[in-house]
Design a protein around this motif. Structure first.
Motif, PDB file in Angstrom:
ATOM      1  N   ASN A  24      48.639 -21.414  23.535  1.00 35.64           N
ATOM      2  CA  ASN A  24      48.704 -19.714  23.815  1.00 35.64           C
ATOM      3  C   ASN A  24      47.555 -19.162  23.068  1.00 35.64           C
ATOM      4  N   ILE A  43      51.348  -5.469  26.720  1.00 39.43           N
ATOM      5  CA  ILE A  43      52.154  -6.163  25.928  1.00 39.43           C
ATOM      6  C   ILE A  43      51.706  -5.786  24.397  1.00 39.43           C
ATOM      7  N   TYR A  84      52.536 -15.508  26.873  1.00 42.24           N
ATOM      8  CA  TYR A  84      51.495 -14.533  26.454  1.00 42.24           C
ATOM      9  C   TYR A  84      50.518 -15.080  25.158  1.00 42.24           C
ATOM     10  N   HIS A 114      46.312 -12.783  19.744  1.00 42.68           N
ATOM     11  CA  HIS A 114      45.658 -11.474  20.106  1.00 42.68           C
ATOM     12  C   HIS A 114      45.848 -10.665  18.588  1.00 42.68           C
TER      13      HIS A 114
END
Length: 260
Positions: A7, A77, A101, A10
């Motif tokens: 993943n 998100i 995500y 972020h």
């Protein structure tokens, strides 16, 4: 924590350069720990403060430890701000994993507990990459001076009277020759003129300098003293200088990271 190997991470950025460095540093440590393939730095929130902030991490991205993408607009998100909601109820800044995500980092990450979970090798790798980039950009200088005191006044106090009282206290607390850096030079000069000190002090002009240029100035000193400036903290970390700060969290993190 589950395995996040496949993943992305972020990072929602907040505040000025000092705060952005804490957030990016946390992102790099997490990415290193879990071998994450890429990172996005989300800048949308920077312009939504009372004082608008700019993205200031470009100099560190060219040879980053993993591919980094700068994203101006947060996706749906990230806009949910789930880590911030968790913080409001628990007062803990946590990494939030959203299935499919990746990891979301949304906080300030300026407490010692955030860094005790990472080992010296992980932290040292990130810091050495940063030092190399900053030396190449001529933003870290050789250490050639002894003492500097960063007296941050402008946005730390609600009124000029409070700032003036604090500035005077800082001057009276000085113990030796020191250079001074402040965001209120006229105010500090006025207070200096009212006090006779038994050692030499001088204000280093810094009005109009960028945050990186301030870090560059601080990096020339062996001892950096401050009333909680995150820029002074990072200057001490990156130049391997000694930090004396009124921010107990910064002092503890500096002590934890100084071996790198």
């Amino acid at each position: 924590m589950q395995n996040h190997k496949h993943n992305e991470i972020h990072v929602l950025l907040h505040g000025g350069l000092g705060n952005q460095l804490f957030q990016y540093f946390t992102g790099c440590l997490v990415a290193e720990r879990f071998a994450l393939p890429s990172m996005s730095l989300i800048t949308e929130k920077l312009e939504k403060y009372t004082t608008s902030r700019a993205f200031e991490l470009q100099v560190l991205l060219e040879n980053a430890i993993l591919p980094v993408t700068v994203v101006e607009k947060a996706d749906i998100i990230a806009q949910m701000r789930i880590p911030k909601i968790i913080w409001k109820f628990t007062k803990r800044e946590l990494l939030f994993s959203f299935p499919g995500y990746g990891l979301i980092i949304d906080g300030y990450f300026q407490s010692l507990s955030q860094y005790q979970k990472y080992n010296n090798t992980e932290a040292g790798k990130v810091l050495e990459v940063w030092r190399h980039e900053l030396l190449s950009a001529n933003l870290l200088k050789p250490v050639v001076r002894q003492n500097v005191t960063h007296v941050r006044l402008g946005d730390f106090f609600r009124s000029s009277t409070e700032a003036r009282v604090f500035a005077r206290k800082c001057l009276l607390d000085l113990k030796t020759d020191t250079d001074l850096v402040t965001d209120q030079e006229s105010l500090l000069e006025e207070e200096i003129s009212k006090i006779k000190l038994p050692f030499n002090i001088q204000i280093i002009p810094s009005v109009g300098l960028t945050a990186w240029e301030l870090i560059s100035i601080f990096s020339e000193y062996r001892i950096i003293q401050t009333n909680g400036s995150s820029l002074a903290f990072w200057a001490a970390i990156l130049s391997k200088g000694r930090l004396k700060t009124s921010n107990t969290n910064h002092q503890a993190i500096w002590k934890r990271l100084t071996i790198n």
